[in-house]
Design a protein around this motif. Structure first.
Motif, mmCIF file in Angstrom:
data_model
loop_
_atom_site.group_PDB
_atom_site.id
_atom_site.type_symbol
_atom_site.label_atom_id
_atom_site.label_comp_id
_atom_site.label_asym_id
_atom_site.label_seq_id
_atom_site.Cartn_x
_atom_site.Cartn_y
_atom_site.Cartn_z
ATOM 1 N N TYR A 9 46.227 23.816 38.194
ATOM 2 C CA TYR A 9 47.468 23.099 38.492
ATOM 3 C C TYR A 9 47.929 23.528 39.872
ATOM 4 N N THR A 11 50.892 22.999 42.745
ATOM 5 C CA THR A 11 52.218 22.420 42.998
ATOM 6 C C THR A 11 52.721 22.896 44.356
ATOM 7 N N LYS A 43 48.841 18.447 41.781
ATOM 8 C CA LYS A 43 47.472 18.001 41.554
ATOM 9 C C LYS A 43 46.913 18.753 40.354
ATOM 10 N N TYR A 44 45.977 18.130 39.685
ATOM 11 C CA TYR A 44 45.375 18.738 38.497
ATOM 12 C C TYR A 44 43.865 18.571 38.595
ATOM 13 N N PHE A 45 43.137 19.630 38.322
ATOM 14 C CA PHE A 45 41.677 19.571 38.355
ATOM 15 C C PHE A 45 41.110 20.228 37.102
ATOM 16 N N GLU A 46 40.004 19.691 36.630
ATOM 17 C CA GLU A 46 39.234 20.369 35.586
ATOM 18 C C GLU A 46 37.864 20.679 36.163
ATOM 19 N N ILE A 47 37.477 21.940 36.078
ATOM 20 C CA ILE A 47 36.197 22.350 36.648
ATOM 21 C C ILE A 47 35.366 23.057 35.583
ATOM 22 N N GLU A 60 36.114 33.390 40.921
ATOM 23 C CA GLU A 60 35.556 32.228 41.623
ATOM 24 C C GLU A 60 36.610 31.101 41.715
ATOM 25 N N ASP A 63 39.035 31.851 44.484
ATOM 26 C CA ASP A 63 38.404 31.521 45.779
ATOM 27 C C ASP A 63 38.452 30.011 46.043
ATOM 28 N N ILE A 64 38.105 29.244 45.009
ATOM 29 C CA ILE A 64 38.016 27.783 45.153
ATOM 30 C C ILE A 64 39.402 27.190 45.427
ATOM 31 N N LEU A 68 39.603 25.661 49.091
ATOM 32 C CA LEU A 68 39.302 24.231 49.159
ATOM 33 C C LEU A 68 40.383 23.341 48.525
ATOM 34 N N LEU A 69 40.825 23.675 47.326
ATOM 35 C CA LEU A 69 41.675 22.727 46.602
ATOM 36 C C LEU A 69 43.128 22.722 47.068
ATOM 37 N N ARG B 38 30.783 20.550 37.235
ATOM 38 C CA ARG B 38 31.508 19.296 37.104
ATOM 39 C C ARG B 38 32.925 19.509 37.620
ATOM 40 N N VAL B 39 33.436 18.526 38.353
ATOM 41 C CA VAL B 39 34.825 18.580 38.816
ATOM 42 C C VAL B 39 35.476 17.257 38.455
ATOM 43 N N SER B 40 36.606 17.293 37.771
ATOM 44 C CA SER B 40 37.331 16.034 37.608
ATOM 45 C C SER B 40 38.750 16.210 38.116
ATOM 46 N N THR B 41 39.244 15.172 38.742
ATOM 47 C CA THR B 41 40.541 15.266 39.401
ATOM 48 C C THR B 41 41.597 14.530 38.588
ATOM 49 N N GLY B 42 42.832 14.920 38.795
ATOM 50 C CA GLY B 42 43.922 14.274 38.087
ATOM 51 C C GLY B 42 45.223 14.492 38.813
ATOM 52 N N TYR B 44 49.396 15.846 38.376
ATOM 53 C CA TYR B 44 50.255 16.742 37.601
ATOM 54 C C TYR B 44 51.705 16.512 38.025
#
Lengths: 86, 86
Positions: A9, A11, A43-47, A60, A63-64, A68-69, B38-42, B44
């Protein structure tokens, strides 16, 4: 090695102007949702990642997020890591 | 009337192409994060609203997600509502 699923998450830091949130708030008022007082966007990400253990996966992810995000100048982040079901 | 805080997570439905996720995945590989699979975006959102009780707040959030924040054709949503601390 195990498979982990991370939920991230991102913000805006407090005090950073959130124009998208302001527009949504005013649209909600127009649509009749008078009870809404504040909207903040993020923004929301699932990894999914393979790592030795949860500690390594967590490092990790950190770091990401930082590299990057997220934009560390104006954004903060939070992540939750769980072992993916087999 | 009580103040509630809702956390809203919007993600693409399974099978919907996620080009932003693909770009992030390939960037992470380039940056040396080989374990990411795998990366998926969303999206929030955090929303503060005034409502009679949690049930009313939940219904209002459902309306807001369906009517404004998400695109019901390609996105699904999830929200968690908690009473805001005084």
């Amino acid at each position: 090695m195990k498979i982990f699923k991370a939920r991230i998450y991102i913000t805006l830091k407090p005090g950073v102007f959130d124009p998208q949130g302001k527009v949504i708030l005013s649209s909600l008022e127009t649509l009749g949702h008078k009870g809404v007082q504040r909207v903040s966007t993020g923004k929301y990400f699932e990894i999914e990642l393979v790592a030795e253990d949860a500690e390594v996966a967590k490092r990790e992810m950190e770091d990401i997020c930082q590299g990057l995000l997220a934009n560390p100048v104006i954004e903060k982040w939070n992540h939750r890591i769980s072992e993916a079901p087999k």
